[in-house]
Design a protein around this motif. Sequence first.
Motif, short mmCIF file in Angstrom:
data_model
loop_
_atom_site.label_atom_id
_atom_site.label_comp_id
_atom_site.label_asym_id
_atom_site.label_seq_id
_atom_site.Cartn_x
_atom_site.Cartn_y
_atom_site.Cartn_z
N LEU A 202 -62.47 83.12 -43.97
CA LEU A 202 -62.82 84.00 -45.07
C LEU A 202 -62.42 83.42 -46.42
CD1 LEU A 202 -64.11 86.71 -45.73
CD2 LEU A 202 -61.86 87.77 -45.58
N GLY A 203 -61.23 82.84 -46.52
CA GLY A 203 -60.78 82.24 -47.77
C GLY A 203 -61.64 81.08 -48.22
N PRO A 204 -61.85 80.06 -47.35
CA PRO A 204 -62.71 78.94 -47.74
C PRO A 204 -64.12 79.37 -48.11
CG PRO A 204 -61.40 78.35 -45.81
CD PRO A 204 -61.15 79.81 -46.07
N LEU A 205 -64.68 80.34 -47.40
CA LEU A 205 -66.04 80.80 -47.72
C LEU A 205 -66.06 81.59 -49.02
CD1 LEU A 205 -67.34 81.97 -44.20
CD2 LEU A 205 -68.02 79.93 -45.46
N GLY A 206 -64.99 82.35 -49.29
CA GLY A 206 -64.95 83.17 -50.50
C GLY A 206 -64.44 82.43 -51.72
N GLY A 207 -63.90 81.22 -51.52
CA GLY A 207 -63.44 80.42 -52.64
C GLY A 207 -62.06 80.80 -53.16
N PHE A 208 -61.19 81.33 -52.29
CA PHE A 208 -59.83 81.66 -52.71
C PHE A 208 -58.84 81.27 -51.61
CE2 PHE A 208 -62.01 85.39 -50.99
CZ PHE A 208 -61.18 85.79 -49.95
N GLN A 209 -57.57 81.13 -52.00
CA GLN A 209 -56.53 80.75 -51.05
C GLN A 209 -56.10 81.95 -50.22
OE1 GLN A 209 -55.29 77.61 -50.51
NE2 GLN A 209 -56.90 76.92 -51.92
N LEU A 210 -55.99 81.73 -48.91
CA LEU A 210 -55.65 82.83 -48.02
C LEU A 210 -54.70 82.31 -46.94
CD1 LEU A 210 -56.29 85.82 -47.42
CD2 LEU A 210 -58.13 85.04 -45.93
N TRP A 345 -79.49 85.28 -52.28
CA TRP A 345 -79.00 86.64 -52.46
C TRP A 345 -79.51 87.27 -53.75
CZ3 TRP A 345 -76.48 90.43 -49.86
CH2 TRP A 345 -76.08 90.11 -48.56
N GLY A 346 -79.93 86.42 -54.68
CA GLY A 346 -80.54 86.95 -55.90
C GLY A 346 -81.83 87.68 -55.62
N HIS A 347 -82.47 87.36 -54.46
CA HIS A 347 -83.69 88.04 -54.07
C HIS A 347 -83.42 89.22 -53.14
CE1 HIS A 347 -85.30 84.23 -55.56
NE2 HIS A 347 -86.48 84.81 -55.61
N ILE A 348 -82.17 89.35 -52.68
CA ILE A 348 -81.81 90.46 -51.80
C ILE A 348 -81.14 91.58 -52.58
CG2 ILE A 348 -80.38 91.15 -49.82
CD1 ILE A 348 -80.70 88.30 -48.75
N LEU A 349 -80.19 91.19 -53.44
CA LEU A 349 -79.46 92.17 -54.23
C LEU A 349 -80.34 92.65 -55.40
CD1 LEU A 349 -75.99 90.41 -54.39
CD2 LEU A 349 -76.48 92.57 -53.23
N VAL A 368 -75.38 94.40 -46.35
CA VAL A 368 -74.79 93.46 -45.39
C VAL A 368 -75.05 93.93 -43.96
CG1 VAL A 368 -72.61 92.51 -44.53
CG2 VAL A 368 -73.03 92.64 -46.99
N GLU A 369 -74.95 95.24 -43.73
CA GLU A 369 -75.27 95.79 -42.41
C GLU A 369 -76.71 95.46 -42.01
OE1 GLU A 369 -72.63 99.80 -41.75
OE2 GLU A 369 -74.40 99.96 -43.01
N LEU A 370 -77.62 95.61 -42.94
CA LEU A 370 -79.03 95.32 -42.67
C LEU A 370 -79.22 93.84 -42.35
CD1 LEU A 370 -80.92 97.43 -45.38
CD2 LEU A 370 -80.67 97.92 -42.95
N LEU A 371 -78.53 92.97 -43.08
CA LEU A 371 -78.63 91.53 -42.84
C LEU A 371 -78.13 91.17 -41.45
CD1 LEU A 371 -79.17 88.65 -44.03
CD2 LEU A 371 -76.76 88.64 -44.72
N HIS A 372 -77.08 91.87 -41.00
CA HIS A 372 -76.46 91.56 -39.72
C HIS A 372 -77.38 91.89 -38.54
CE1 HIS A 372 -72.84 92.17 -36.81
NE2 HIS A 372 -73.35 90.97 -36.69
N GLN A 382 -71.59 86.03 -41.72
CA GLN A 382 -70.46 85.74 -42.60
C GLN A 382 -70.76 84.52 -43.47
OE1 GLN A 382 -67.00 84.13 -40.71
NE2 GLN A 382 -65.58 84.86 -42.26
N ALA A 383 -71.31 83.49 -42.85
CA ALA A 383 -71.59 82.25 -43.59
C ALA A 383 -72.62 82.47 -44.69
CB ALA A 383 -72.07 81.17 -42.62
N LEU A 384 -73.60 83.34 -44.44
CA LEU A 384 -74.64 83.58 -45.43
C LEU A 384 -74.23 84.60 -46.49
CD1 LEU A 384 -77.90 83.65 -43.27
CD2 LEU A 384 -77.11 81.84 -44.80
N ALA A 385 -73.45 85.61 -46.08
CA ALA A 385 -73.15 86.71 -46.99
C ALA A 385 -71.94 86.45 -47.87
CB ALA A 385 -72.94 88.00 -46.20
N VAL A 386 -70.85 85.96 -47.29
CA VAL A 386 -69.59 85.90 -48.03
C VAL A 386 -69.63 84.95 -49.23
CG1 VAL A 386 -67.14 85.27 -47.88
CG2 VAL A 386 -68.18 86.69 -46.09
N PRO A 387 -70.07 83.69 -49.09
CA PRO A 387 -70.06 82.80 -50.27
C PRO A 387 -70.88 83.34 -51.43
CG PRO A 387 -70.42 81.54 -48.26
CD PRO A 387 -70.56 82.99 -47.89
#
Length: 468
Positions: A202-210, A345-349, A368-372, A382-387
């Motif tokens: 989650l941290g690496p995908l989100g771009g923060f230290q965890l 995601w610019g075309h989804i959101l 996100v539920e719909l994407l899943h 997770q790989a598509l949504a989180v980053p």
Amino acid sequence: MLTTQAVKADRKLLWLGTGVLLGLILWFMPTPAGLTVAGQHALAVVIFTVFLWVSGAVPTSVGSLMMIGIVLCLMPNEVPATKFLSFWTQDTMWFVLVSFIFSVVIQKSGLGNRLAIYVFSLRNLLVIDIALLVLNALFSVVGMAASFPKLVLLMPLVVSMAALSGMPKEDPYVRHVALMINVLANQTGLLVYSGFVLNPALGPLGGFQLDYTKWLQWFFPPALVYTLISFVVLYLLFRPARGANGFDVKVIEEKRRELGPLSRKEQKAIVWLVVAVVLWATGGMTGIPAGFAAVLVAAMLMLPGIGVVNFKEFVQATDWNTVFMLMGVLSIGALGATGFAKWLWGHILPSQLPGNPMVALVLISFLVELLHIPLGSLGTTQALAVPSLAAYGPTVGMSSELLSIVAYMSIVGQFFFVYQNAALVAGQGFGLWKPKDILKFGAAMFVVTPLVMGVVLLPWWLHMGWIR
């Protein structure tokens, strides 16, 4: 006449060919507006990989290796290998690589079986459910980072208890306990850093230290609230009729007598698991990342004399498909730097989220539920949504941490169908519940989850300063 196996092989070849064709079309088509050439190529590779994962044309591990090979050979300048494979220098992959040994220790030592029998010796169903919640949470704390080992420990005991008590598998009491185990094995993985194999990503995908400590400080409270709400929904939906018979008390008492005192192996398992948890929990002070600490403890667990398992047992218990799939998940995160994820995601959101953060978070969780649903994979979603959402968050006054955990909990905690969660696929094999039961629970959680993310947990998000 073609055999069933031949038909399946032909179908997989058809899916593989379709995936290749789809990838080539996306690679060579005119570059869409707002997307770079590197982003277009990354999008083509990712869609090709996701298609292979979802269609089942190849195992997820093979799909991941295909993606990594394509990027390394065909996109060396667009995505340098040192950056693309940088997850190997972080502790995330190392944690996942050795996490399976902690499951082996709990199973092989007999410690897990002892704890499970004590849980089933309780008389009241609600108390048993609460004990199962605590037990699954404990398994997550000590590094049982996959749901399947929890099921292997607990589900056979349910089958055994039911059979010895003269209860059919279809009994509502048996179904209730089995569903509680299956769902909690999944939900409690959100509570701690070590609770699920995808947590460290989650941290690496989100771009923060965890790390272990930050997870407890940031994500444990909302994950606990969400887990408890899921627990209540499940309990109410599948509560047996008043007066329903439970497991035979005499049978359970006999099982407890057979346990005897703690064995030498169980004692050593407890010591090493405590050592691992202490190292993970103090990582913020010692500077030792959880994954590297896990490698050290895993090696000690296999030493002669003081160890609990051997290397062969560890290798046999390791889910290599999960290991290689996670490599693919983290690789997709690296490809997100090309800009394809933000463009997608610019075309989804919606172009502009509602100004009310409560409504905005409900909407994001719902999307996100719909994407899943069509993707049917925790790691893929997770790989598509989180980053993308992590990068999108600061542009709408929300932190990367907030949208990362909201997306992640929405993926892990809600499912309509068995194929959406590996724990459900494994649990269905015991024959204690039906797919329609998961659909019933999923329908309730489809509504509950966004409300929890946007309404119930809003005070916590504000307390953390993650909403401006």
